[in-house]
Design a protein around this motif. Structure first.
Motif, PDB file in Angstrom:
ATOM      1  N   LEU B  13       0.941  -1.193   0.110  1.00 43.56           N
ATOM      2  CA  LEU B  13       0.026   0.033   0.111  1.00 43.56           C
ATOM      3  C   LEU B  13       0.859   1.494  -0.011  1.00 43.56           C
ATOM      4  N   GLY B  14       1.800   1.048   0.761  1.00 45.04           N
ATOM      5  CA  GLY B  14       2.611   2.452   0.970  1.00 45.04           C
ATOM      6  C   GLY B  14       3.437   2.700  -0.499  1.00 45.04           C
ATOM      7  N   SER B  15       3.908   1.502  -0.849  1.00 49.78           N
ATOM      8  CA  SER B  15       4.535   1.727  -2.206  1.00 49.78           C
ATOM      9  C   SER B  15       3.673   2.227  -3.227  1.00 49.78           C
ATOM     10  N   VAL B  16       2.496   1.665  -3.295  1.00 50.88           N
ATOM     11  CA  VAL B  16       1.644   2.287  -4.127  1.00 50.88           C
ATOM     12  C   VAL B  16       1.435   3.990  -3.929  1.00 50.88           C
ATOM     13  N   ARG B  17       1.388   4.361  -2.885  1.00 52.01           N
ATOM     14  CA  ARG B  17       1.098   5.677  -2.605  1.00 52.01           C
ATOM     15  C   ARG B  17       2.355   6.571  -3.027  1.00 52.01           C
ATOM     16  N   LEU B  18       3.516   5.929  -2.815  1.00 56.79           N
ATOM     17  CA  LEU B  18       4.617   6.528  -3.324  1.00 56.79           C
ATOM     18  C   LEU B  18       4.782   6.725  -4.609  1.00 56.79           C
ATOM     19  N   VAL B  19       4.379   5.626  -5.356  1.00 59.59           N
ATOM     20  CA  VAL B  19       4.318   5.473  -6.775  1.00 59.59           C
ATOM     21  C   VAL B  19       3.541   6.828  -7.286  1.00 59.59           C
ATOM     22  N   LEU B  20       2.506   7.048  -6.716  1.00 60.27           N
ATOM     23  CA  LEU B  20       1.334   7.809  -7.125  1.00 60.27           C
ATOM     24  C   LEU B  20       1.488   9.189  -6.739  1.00 60.27           C
ATOM     25  N   THR B  21       2.771   9.356  -6.120  1.00 59.76           N
ATOM     26  CA  THR B  21       3.026  10.905  -5.921  1.00 59.76           C
ATOM     27  C   THR B  21       4.558  11.354  -6.296  1.00 59.76           C
ATOM     28  N   GLY B  22       4.482  12.252  -6.915  1.00 61.60           N
ATOM     29  CA  GLY B  22       5.752  12.785  -7.597  1.00 61.60           C
ATOM     30  C   GLY B  22       5.617  14.014  -8.125  1.00 61.60           C
ATOM     31  N   SER B  23       6.827  14.452  -8.629  1.00 59.71           N
ATOM     32  CA  SER B  23       7.161  15.871  -9.112  1.00 59.71           C
ATOM     33  C   SER B  23       6.599  15.790 -10.455  1.00 59.71           C
ATOM     34  N   LYS B  24       6.650  17.228 -11.006  1.00 58.91           N
ATOM     35  CA  LYS B  24       6.197  17.230 -12.475  1.00 58.91           C
ATOM     36  C   LYS B  24       7.088  16.466 -13.207  1.00 58.91           C
ATOM     37  N   ALA B  25       8.259  16.517 -13.069  1.00 57.41           N
ATOM     38  CA  ALA B  25       9.297  15.722 -13.898  1.00 57.41           C
ATOM     39  C   ALA B  25       8.879  14.530 -14.014  1.00 57.41           C
ATOM     40  N   TYR B  26       8.768  13.965 -12.908  1.00 54.53           N
ATOM     41  CA  TYR B  26       8.351  12.607 -12.581  1.00 54.53           C
ATOM     42  C   TYR B  26       6.974  11.849 -13.502  1.00 54.53           C
ATOM     43  N   TRP B  27       6.197  12.914 -13.307  1.00 56.19           N
ATOM     44  CA  TRP B  27       4.784  12.578 -14.055  1.00 56.19           C
ATOM     45  C   TRP B  27       4.944  12.961 -15.519  1.00 56.19           C
ATOM     46  N   THR B  28       5.966  13.789 -15.941  1.00 56.78           N
ATOM     47  CA  THR B  28       5.989  13.849 -17.438  1.00 56.78           C
ATOM     48  C   THR B  28       6.832  12.684 -17.946  1.00 56.78           C
ATOM     49  N   TRP B  29       7.803  12.229 -17.334  1.00 58.55           N
ATOM     50  CA  TRP B  29       8.400  11.220 -17.823  1.00 58.55           C
ATOM     51  C   TRP B  29       7.540   9.829 -17.695  1.00 58.55           C
ATOM     52  N   VAL B  30       6.721   9.438 -16.699  1.00 59.95           N
ATOM     53  CA  VAL B  30       5.842   8.485 -16.632  1.00 59.95           C
ATOM     54  C   VAL B  30       4.860   8.585 -17.539  1.00 59.95           C
ATOM     55  N   GLY B  31       4.435   9.726 -17.599  1.00 56.33           N
ATOM     56  CA  GLY B  31       3.247  10.186 -18.672  1.00 56.33           C
ATOM     57  C   GLY B  31       3.717   9.570 -20.199  1.00 56.33           C
ATOM     58  N   SER B  32       5.023  10.269 -20.509  1.00 55.70           N
ATOM     59  CA  SER B  32       5.326   9.842 -21.986  1.00 55.70           C
ATOM     60  C   SER B  32       5.663   8.430 -21.939  1.00 55.70           C
ATOM     61  N   LEU B  33       5.817   7.765 -21.035  1.00 49.71           N
ATOM     62  CA  LEU B  33       6.168   6.334 -20.962  1.00 49.71           C
ATOM     63  C   LEU B  33       4.914   5.713 -21.349  1.00 49.71           C
ATOM     64  N   LEU B  34       3.936   6.195 -20.505  1.00 49.23           N
ATOM     65  CA  LEU B  34       2.618   5.706 -20.832  1.00 49.23           C
ATOM     66  C   LEU B  34       2.043   5.850 -22.035  1.00 49.23           C
ATOM     67  N   ILE B  35       2.183   7.084 -22.769  1.00 47.92           N
ATOM     68  CA  ILE B  35       1.928   7.182 -23.944  1.00 47.92           C
ATOM     69  C   ILE B  35       2.440   6.234 -25.152  1.00 47.92           C
ATOM     70  N   LEU B  36       3.888   6.025 -24.945  1.00 49.50           N
ATOM     71  CA  LEU B  36       4.615   5.081 -25.614  1.00 49.50           C
ATOM     72  C   LEU B  36       4.064   3.710 -25.576  1.00 49.50           C
ATOM     73  N   ILE B  37       3.565   3.183 -24.450  1.00 50.62           N
ATOM     74  CA  ILE B  37       3.049   1.843 -24.069  1.00 50.62           C
ATOM     75  C   ILE B  37       1.929   1.891 -24.713  1.00 50.62           C
ATOM     76  N   VAL B  38       1.014   2.968 -24.892  1.00 47.94           N
ATOM     77  CA  VAL B  38      -0.413   2.792 -25.651  1.00 47.94           C
ATOM     78  C   VAL B  38      -0.003   2.698 -26.890  1.00 47.94           C
ATOM     79  N   TRP B  39       0.870   3.372 -27.441  1.00 51.57           N
ATOM     80  CA  TRP B  39       0.907   3.567 -29.034  1.00 51.57           C
ATOM     81  C   TRP B  39       1.555   2.099 -29.360  1.00 51.57           C
ATOM     82  N   GLY B  40       2.555   1.550 -28.651  1.00 53.28           N
ATOM     83  CA  GLY B  40       2.861   0.354 -29.142  1.00 53.28           C
ATOM     84  C   GLY B  40       1.927  -0.929 -28.849  1.00 53.28           C
ATOM     85  N   ALA B  41       1.014  -0.699 -27.686  1.00 48.06           N
ATOM     86  CA  ALA B  41       0.189  -1.825 -27.543  1.00 48.06           C
ATOM     87  C   ALA B  41      -0.768  -2.079 -28.839  1.00 48.06           C
TER      88      ALA B  41
END
Lengths: 202, 423, 303
Positions: B13-41
């Motif tokens: 639970l704690g880990s999930v919470r950690l993963v879901l909180t982050g800086s702008k840079a973090y979310w930009t990074w994760v967001g772009s990865l997710l976009i690529l994942i969807v694009w590839g999927a």
């Protein structure tokens, strides 16, 4: 991090930015995919060679069917015309009948009566004078073409249809080789396979 | 037992919470990865629907982009142990603190490997045929079957080690040395074996003379030890720059030094291969010729092959001399160069020439399609995402910021603490 | 040559799979809305491990499916290997004229996909002066007429190796060599990893890169489950010596169609057979013999 990602991206994208379209036209075809249905003139299951009877799966039944001699229409029996005719054994170019036959079989001295029998046209003549029917013409061919004859008897030469462990049908020499001009003429090959570059665009 | 499960659940639970909180840079990074994942999927969905014909693989070149990437990434996963050896065999503290990142990299790399194999097979729903006992895994005969076993085993081993270490640290308890250290030591031969088994898959094919050479196994290990740590070196510098983890310069230089030895070995083995091919000049030379000079007008791979050689050589030189090795700019340049060099060498320059000309002498020039690239990008993104998420949990745990106590307070920015020693 | 089956393993596997099957089938049916039949097919057992009754049930299932799909009566057999039979093939390269009738007869007989096109036989044109040199061969020759003066022709298909690399590397035992020497593939078990294709030195194995297109009026209705039954996308296929024919005593389609009689077939264990005769009297060779695959496909030169 950007450098890393950019580097990875560059490496991977560079590997596809090749002009994949510079397909060289190698010798031959292969641009289009053909299938057997495109050649209805070819009988893939070939009933022209009679399908033999029982399979003979125990290996003991060995029925060998032979195809009939490939006579032109109404040409046999020869004696219908030749019974009343005087045989003219002089070597010459035929003019009245059988002028459609091109004789191109071996040395230029070859002549009809080397194989045909002057006195009885319904028979062929072996070297020792024995007369044989046209359905046994292989004995005549086998006199000169001994090795081929030996192979043919064993099934190594020529085409066979049927059961490898039972009844087979085979062909006379004359069914494939025109005895007057035996050399095979080249034929048009069926198309090459489609090239892998074009496999997906058919 | 229930408390153990409850505790583990708290950790998750704690880990999930950690993963879901982050800086702008973090979310930009994760967001772009997710976009690529969807694009590839979505590209993969097309492949599932239409079949592998959407790739450019054909009978003549039946393994290509996916398997090339798979081979490269197995090497990356194996190379994680380059950190483990100095850390646990020689007990060298500066690396011991960061050895866990090697294991995180191994987990991400193996995940990507398994994904690349999954997208490559024609009937993925029949994957369960590969499971021992339930399916019909062809042990001991098939090397690919062995590969399935060792890759999954290595993944589970690393997952277990990392989860245990983080879990214990989360509860502010020492990890079970008697359990973990033997497992970590065991991961050393295990890592060598995963890459060797993969090499054996290729070596065992007598019909592919380009691969049927015993030198492929040591080449794989040597090139793995160059390229895997290269990623880690760059990552450590990023983490250090972002003040996320304090990593001593010594550690970085030591890793670079070990990589230099591996690079030399890599080049030496490569040289041996080249000599054998060009000197004996048999028919088998055709594959090497296709790679380095082209054959019958086909020369698509030639620039990449040479780029790979040049990159690997320059990287070696940069890493060889202490002056350039300790200079951050040349060090990072060297890392990029060796990564590119080995990526090409293990990907395009291994699989494609092995199959070109094919077994009947035909040359089919393969280049990947956009679909394949999209799927590849998605899988790489998944790997990066897995690594990112694991770091997002691991770093705070190691720093002592994220423990069972912090569940009671919001996870925020804490003063920089010295990273916990892994003793 | 046939893959033996350890019965203890089979029993354990059957139990595990039975338990798994029950659970997974219920769950899968509920969640996916798929038919129980489809789910059962998904969880089906390897052909080599089926009991005779299960084989019968499987054949019935397939016959029903295919007949429905093609709108005509399709039969699927599982004729086993005959005793004391090991098949061998002879190809007379002094006779082959490169006409490719064998290629297309094979397609017709064995229900290959027309699009994407799959050919089990590949005829290579070589130059007489250079001899057998695969690197210089050309499979795409398309002259006006064959044979061409300067060329000879070498058809290549599965060599049915005694020491086959393909069966060695398959990770799921989806391909094996039967008692009569034919290397077969269980199409329902193959996962499509193409390891066998990489391992084959003769390029004899082919992959269904997309769903095979088999026109309804072209389908050969007499099929064998390990041979010419219609396949699906994502699996490997190859020449099976026309297993549906030869196990009933018939010659393979390629050897019957060859207009010049260049193809010979028979039982290697029968001293009187055509194939044994030609091995005795002619000089045979095999391709890539240094790889010790020990093929059962012999090339020879009759004259």
């Amino acid at each position: 991090m950007l450098i890393l990602f950019g580097g990875i991206g560059l490496v991977t994208i560079l590997s596809i930015v090749k002009g994949g379209a510079d397909i060289e036209r190698h010798e031959g075809g292969g641009l289009k995919a053909f299938s057997p249905e495109d050649f209805p003139e070819i009988e893939w299951n070939d009933p022209s060679i009679d399908e033999p009877g029982a399979a003979g799966l125990d290996g003991t039944t060995e029925a060998f069917k032979v195809a009939p001699p490939p006579f032109s229409e109404d040409i046999f029996p020869c004696s219908e015309c030749h019974a009343d005719m005087e045989p003219d054994v002089e070597r010459r170019v035929l003019e009245d009948m059988h002028d459609d036959i091109v004789l191109d079989h071996g040395p230029k001295e070859r002549w009809c009566f080397d194989c045909h029998n002057a006195d009885n046209r319904d028979r062929l003549r072996l070297a020792n004078g024995t007369l044989i029917g046209f359905d046994e013409s292989y004995r005549l061919c086998g006199q000169c073409h001994g090795t081929i004859f030996r192979d043919w008897r064993q099934g190594i030469h020529g085409r066979r249809v049927g059961y490898w462990n039972g009844a087979k049908s085979y062909l006379l020499c004359a069914n494939c080789h025109n005895p007057h001009a035996p050399k095979f003429k080249p034929i048009k090959p069926l198309p090459p396979p489609v090239r892998p570059e074009f496999l997906g665009n058919q | 037992m229930m408390t153990k499960i409850k505790k583990f659940f708290l950790f998750v639970l704690g880990s999930v919470r950690l993963v879901l909180t982050g800086s702008k840079a973090y979310w930009t990074w994760v967001g772009s990865l997710l976009i690529l994942i969807v694009w590839g999927a979505s590209a993969y969905a097309t492949q599932l629907r239409d079949g592998l014909i959407v790739t450019n693989m054909r009978d003549q070149v039946s393994w290509a982009f996916f398997i090339g990437n798979f081979t490269f990434l197995v090497g990356v996963a194996a190379a994680a142990i380059l950190l483990v050896i100095p850390a646990y065999v020689y007990n060298w503290k500066p690396i011991k603190e960061i050895a866990i990142f090697g294991e995180l990299l191994a987990i991400s790399a193996i995940t990507m490997c398994l994904l690349f194999v999954t997208v490559d097979i024609g009937r993925p729903e029949r994957f369960w045929h590969l499971m021992p006992f339930v399916g019909s895994l062809n042990i001991p005969s098939s090397l690919l079957a062995w590969d399935v076993l060792v890759l999954n085993g290595y993944l589970l081993l690393n997952l277990f080690i990392v989860t245990h270490l983080l879990y214990k640290a989360f509860f502010k308890r020492a990890y079970n040395k008697a359990l973990i250290v033997p497992m970590i030591l065991f991961s050393i031969p295990f890592a060598i074996s995963i890459h060797t088994v993969t090499a054996f898959v290729y070596i065992g094919m007598a019909g592919r003379p380009f691969w049927n050479a015993s030198i492929l196994a040591p080449r794989f290990i040597a090139s793995a030890f160059c390229s895997g740590p290269a990623i880690l070196l760059i990552l450590f510098q990023i983490l250090k720059r972002l003040k996320v983890v304090d990593i001593k310069d010594e550690a970085i230089w030591k890793i670079a030094e070990l990589m230099a030895y591996a690079m030399f070995l890599n080049l030496f083995l490569f040289g041996a291969e080249i000599f054998k091919e060009y000197y004996s000049a048999t028919h088998h030379l055709l594959h090497t010729q296709y790679l380095y000079s082209g054959l019958h007008g086909h020369s698509a791979l030639v620039p990449y092959a040479w780029a790979s050689v040049i990159c690997s050589t320059v990287a070696f030189l940069l890493f060889l001399f202490p002056a350039t090795r300790k200079n951050l700019i040349t060090l990072n340049l060297g890392c990029l160069l060796i990564y590119a060099g080995v990526y090409i060498e293990k990907g395009m320059a291994l699989v494609i020439p092995g199959m070109t000309p094919d077994t009947l002498g035909e040359i089919y020039e393969y280049t990947p399609t956009m679909t394949e690239v999209r799927i590849g990008a998605a899988i790489f993104s998944i790997g990066f995402l897995v690594f990112t998420l694991m770091c997002k949990v691991a770093i705070p745990v190691l720093k002592g910021d994220f423990t069972v106590d912090s569940l009671k307070e919001p996870v925020g920015h804490r003063p920089l603490a010295q990273s916990r020693s892994m003793d | 040559m046939g893959k033996g089956v350890n019965h203890r393993d089979v029993d354990r596997r059957h139990f595990l799979r039975g338990a798994g099957l029950a659970t997974m089938a219920t769950m899968a049916t509920r969640f996916s809305g798929a038919s129980t039949e489809a789910v059962e097919r998904f969880l089906a057992t390897r052909f080599a491990e089926l009991s005779p009754k299960e084989v019968e049930a499987l054949l019935e299932d397939l016959e029903r499916d295919f007949s429905r799909r093609f709108g005509k009566e399709i039969s699927v057999e599982a004729t086993p290997a005959m005793d004391d039979v090991v098949f061998g093939y002879g190809l007379d390269i002094s006779r082959c004229i490169g006409c490719r009738r064998c290629v297309y007869a094979c397609v017709k007989e064995n229900n290959q996909s027309r699009n994407p096109q799959i050919h089990w036989i590949r005829v290579l044109e070589m130059e007489k002066e250079k001899g057998i040199d695969l690197a210089e061969s050309n499979a795409y020759y398309d002259p006006e007429q064959v044979p061409e003066e300067k060329s000879f022709y070498l058809p290549v298909a599965c060599q049915q190796c005694r020491n086959s690399p393909c069966t060695r590397v398959c990770p799921v035992k989806a391909t094996w060599q039967e008692k009569d020497g034919i290397v077969v593939i269980d199409y329902d078990w193959c996962i499509g990893c193409r390891c066998c294709m990489s391992a084959c030195p003769y390029g004899a194995r082919h992959f269904n890169w997309a769903e095979p297109e088999l026109p309804v009026d072209a389908v050969n209705a007499k099929t064998h489950i390990l041979g010419n039954r219609p396949r699906m996308k994502g699996v490997v296929e190859k020449c099976t010596f026309c297993i549906q024919r030869v196990r009933n005593g018939r010659y393979p389609a390629c050897s019957e169609i060859c207009p010049v009689g260049a193809r010979k077939f028979g039982n290697l264990l029968d001293e009187e057979s055509e194939i044994r005769y030609l091995m005795r009297e002619k000089r045979v060779f095999v391709l890539k013999e240094e790889l010790a695959t020990k093929p059962k496909f012999y090339y020879f030169y009759a004259t």
